[in-house]
Write a protein that holds these residues in place. Structure first.
Motif, short mmCIF file in Angstrom:
data_model
loop_
_atom_site.label_atom_id
_atom_site.label_comp_id
_atom_site.label_asym_id
_atom_site.label_seq_id
_atom_site.Cartn_x
_atom_site.Cartn_y
_atom_site.Cartn_z
N GLY A 185 0.80 -1.23 0.00
CA GLY A 185 0.00 0.00 0.00
C GLY A 185 0.82 1.26 0.00
N LYS A 186 2.13 1.15 0.14
CA LYS A 186 2.99 2.31 0.14
C LYS A 186 3.56 2.52 -1.26
CE LYS A 186 2.82 3.03 4.66
NZ LYS A 186 2.33 4.27 5.28
N ALA A 187 3.86 3.77 -1.59
CA ALA A 187 4.46 4.12 -2.87
C ALA A 187 5.92 3.71 -2.83
CB ALA A 187 4.32 5.61 -3.15
N VAL A 188 6.28 2.71 -3.62
CA VAL A 188 7.62 2.16 -3.55
C VAL A 188 8.64 3.12 -4.17
CG1 VAL A 188 9.06 0.23 -4.27
CG2 VAL A 188 6.72 -0.16 -3.60
N THR A 189 8.29 3.74 -5.29
CA THR A 189 9.27 4.55 -6.02
C THR A 189 9.61 5.85 -5.32
OG1 THR A 189 7.49 5.50 -7.35
CG2 THR A 189 8.60 3.53 -8.20
N SER A 190 8.78 6.31 -4.39
CA SER A 190 9.06 7.58 -3.70
C SER A 190 9.09 7.39 -2.18
CB SER A 190 7.99 8.61 -4.06
OG SER A 190 6.70 8.14 -3.66
#
Length: 754
Positions: free
Chosen positions: A499-504
């Motif tokens: 659920g977290k934005a991996v790229t940022s």
């Protein structure tokens, strides 16, 4: 704690030690923390099996009897050393143990108790070890050709095997007592078998004594006959030798020897008589020659005449002396007496002459007898000397005959003793403790079974845990990275929650473990490559799917968020994962700049909040050799142009294992950061790839372990490093700030960002 930074030890090498390293207790404790569940599960399973065994196992009863092996009375006066006696006694007792468990004694018990016809005894369950032995015998019997055997013999052998499997014999301490134990599910039968084994052993000993005595008696009888013949033959030889050589004996001595002894005695007596006669003759002759009748002493001669004349002579001499004293020497009476004295003297010497002749005759007779005896003794001595030479042979024959007679007497005595022993055989063993019916069970022993189950569970768990640790050939800690590769360890990148934005993630969570590891990589690059000059940093991995693109974009955004002019280039032309993740709509990119000469400024994409610049990559069918494109002069010119406008140029490169693109672009890159997936990438693969490219290894700034499970990392703590220490929690914040930056990228003209 999420990172460890180890200094670069120089050229890539595998650390070796000439001596074995000391045992690290902290590592052992860490292994125990990681594998305790396997050990606990193994203990639980083995304990459950042990409990089930105790619930369903048949109760066993053990009956025992004690047998005393009496010391051999013939060895009481044995003169050997104490060590020799001890060794022989030990061998003797152990031999009796083997006799007790032998087939002969066992079959005697089987026959006596009819065990082969007892269905309960024949169908007894076997233990695990017994089952394995039975299966092994069954397998070996397939490759052997057994001889014909009757069903009865097979049943007896099967009963014997059951008996021997449950029979045990052991020596009690260092004594002469043997303890015989038999274990069975029926206490009454156990007591019968134990008692039967003891009785069968005693009967076997009696039979062995009887048989040995009988055989010895028979042999002694035959030998005695031979000795009797030899003794008779030797006696006859003695008698024949005596007769042939005239060696006649009387009273145990030869006749010649007896005669010589008697002659010597007579010769000695004759010598004595001759000496005595000579002495008498010489004495008498000396008196005659002297002419003095006064020299004759009364009693020295045996002649009455001489003694009477001498007395008259002495009486006349006395009277003449008395008268002469009174009347004078010229008196007539004196003269007449002196004439009488002269007459007496003449008569005395005449008689002495006759006696002297008699003494001379006796002396001559004695001397002749002595000479005759001496001649006889000399002849007898010569005969005896000849007989002595023959006597040596005679005595040798007599000694041989005597030896045969003594040997015959001894064998006769031994034979009579053996006949008596054959009639009354006595064994050296006796039962000192009768086998009684056991009242309590002897097995299975619950405490022992449970303890053994726990021990086997621990052993199994330890083995499985050790196997698990051995099979874990992946990187888990920074210490492993430094030891196996010789590269600096830049830190751990935790697994990003779903659920977290991996790229940022690093920009959205600037105080997280993720961001701290990337800052560690920046510091390593600044220290190694210099702070002031622009730097081209390549981010690669060994295998695909290790998360290098995620690390690269987060690294670039973190640098851009710190006001550094940063450009990230997707250089993975065959699989542009970064472009698909952050710029899926890009129509042109790196290949178009190198091949079609499109200006860099026309294809750059910028992030609004961080001002991060990105050059995407688009798949093109007409670029089959991507390595040549990355190694081309145009690529070098592109990087030089980018370094003129940016402080950091981040290259998202392909992995090392599938393609050679990274090796092709190595001359144009200032430093590399290698991303390795935590717990997934084999250490040997990383080591091999870095060793295969020394130029890349020389420029490698360090290794980042990606996708680390921080909960499991707590189990890999050592003495100098404790992962997940709660004291570090004040320095990290995994929660995102209230205002998250924008993540969109859009085309823009190249300009120096503010």
């Amino acid at each position: 704690m999420i990172r460890e930074t180890f200094p670069n030890p120089g050229p890539l090498h595998r650390r070796e030690s000439s001596s074995a390293p000391p045992i690290d207790l902290y590592k052992l404790l860490a292994i125990v923390r990681r594998q305790w569940r396997i050990a606990a599960l193994s203990v639980g399973v083995c304990l459950l099996l042990g409990i089930l065994y105790l619930l369903f196992a048949t109760a066993k009863y053990t009956a025992s009897t004690d047998i005393l092996i009496d010391q051999d009375s013939s060895r009481i006066l044995y003169q050997g050393s104490a060590l020799e006696r001890t060794v022989e006694d030990e061998a003797r007792i152990l031999s009796q143990v083997e006799v007790l468990v032998s087939d002969k004694v066992g079959l005697a018990v089987v026959d006596k108790l009819a065990l082969d016809k007892d269905p309960k005894f024949m169908s007894a369950p076997m233990g695990p070890l017994q089952m394995m032995r039975s299966m092994l015998r069954a397998v070996t019997s397939l490759f052997s050709s057994p001889g014909p055997a009757s069903e009865e013999n097979l049943q007896r052998r099967a009963a014997l095997q059951n008996l021997q499997r449950n029979l045990s014999v052991e020596r009690l301490n260092r004594s002469y007592v043997l303890n015989v134990r038999f274990t069975w599910s029926d206490p009454v039968l156990a007591a019968k078998v134990a008692k039967g084994v003891a009785e069968a052993y005693l009967a076997d000993q009696l039979n062995a004594k009887f048989e040995a005595t009988r055989l010895a008696g028979g042999w002694a009888q035959e030998r005695m006959k031979d000795l009797q013949r030899e003794a008779l033959k030797s006696d006859l030889a003695v008698q024949k030798f005596r007769a042939d050589h005239g060696l006649i004996a009387a009273s145990g001595k030869l006749v010649s020897e007896q005669q010589l002894s008697e002659l010597n005695s007579q010769l000695i007596l004759a010598r004595t008589e001759t000496a005595a006669a000579e002495a008498k003759y010489q004495r008498l002759q000396s008196i005659i020659d002297g002419g003095q009748p006064d020299a004759i002493v009364a009693g020295t001669l045996d002649s009455a005449i001489v003694n009477d004349l001498r007395a008259k002579y002495l009486e006349a001499s006395r009277l003449a002396a008395e008268i002469a004293e009174k009347t004078g020497p010229d008196h007539v009476q004196v003269k007449r007496l002196r004439n009488s004295m002269d007459e007496y003297r003449k008569l005395i010497f005449d008689e002495l002459g006759r006696i002297a002749k008699s003494y001379s005759s006796e002396y001559q007779v004695a001397k002749s007898r002595e000479d005759a005896l001496r001649s006889i003794v000399t002849d007898a001595t010569g005969i005896s000397a000849d007989a002595n030479e023959t006597l040596v042979q005679l005595r040798e024959l007599e000694r041989e005959a005597e030896a045969y007679r003594d040997l015959y007497q001894k064998f006769l005595q031994r034979y009579q003793e053996s006949v008596q022993q054959e009639s009354f055989p006595v064994t050296e063993a006796r039962i000192i403790s009768e086998a009684a019916v056991p009242q309590e069970t002897s097995g299975p022993k619950k405490s022992l079974v449970l303890a053994l189950s726990i021990f086997l569970g621990l052993a199994l768990g330890t083995g499985l845990g050790t196997l698990q640790e051995y099979r874990d050939r992946f990187f888990r800690t920074g210490e492993q990275v430094a030891e196996e590769t010789g590269m600096p360890f830049l830190g751990l990148v935790p697994l990003v929650p779903e659920g977290k934005a991996v790229t940022s993630y690093a920009v959205d969570h600037p105080l997280s473990h993720f961001a701290e590891t990337l800052r560690s990589a920046k510091i390593s690059a600044d220290l190694s490559l210099g702070r002031e000059k622009p730097k081209v940093i390549g981010v690669t991995s060994v295998l695909p799917g290790e998360g290098k693109s995620t690390v690269a974009i987060n690294f670039a955004r973190l640098l851009a968020s710190q006001k550094a002019r940063t450009l990230i280039i997707d250089a993975d032309l065959r699989n542009p994962t970064l472009t698909r993740a952050v710029a899926p709509n890009a129509a042109a990119g790196l290949a178009e700049i190198v091949i079609d000469k499109i200006p860099l400024a026309d294809l750059l994409l910028f992030e609004e909040r961080t001002r991060l610049a990105m050059l995407p990559a688009v798949l093109r069918r007409d670029v089959p050799l991507t390595s040549e494109l990355l190694a081309s002069r145009e690529m070098a010119e592109l990087l030089e142009e980018a370094k003129a406008s940016f402080d950091y140029v981040i290259l998202d490169l392909p992995p090392l294992a599938p393609v050679v693109d990274v090796r092709a672009v190595t001359p144009h890159v200032d430093g590399f950061t290698c991303v390795v997936e935590w717990g997934q990438t084999p250490r040997a693969v990383v080591q091999m790839k870095l060793e295969a490219d020394p130029a890349l290894a020389k420029k490698c700034l360090g290794i980042i372990l990606n996708k680390a499970n921080m909960d499991k990392m707590k189990l890999y703590g050592t003495e100098g490093m404790s992962y997940g220490d709660p004291r570090y929690s004040a320095y990290f914040r995994e929660a995102a700030p209230a205002e998250a930056p924008g993540q969109g990228l859009k085309a823009a003209k190249l300009a120096a960002p503010a």
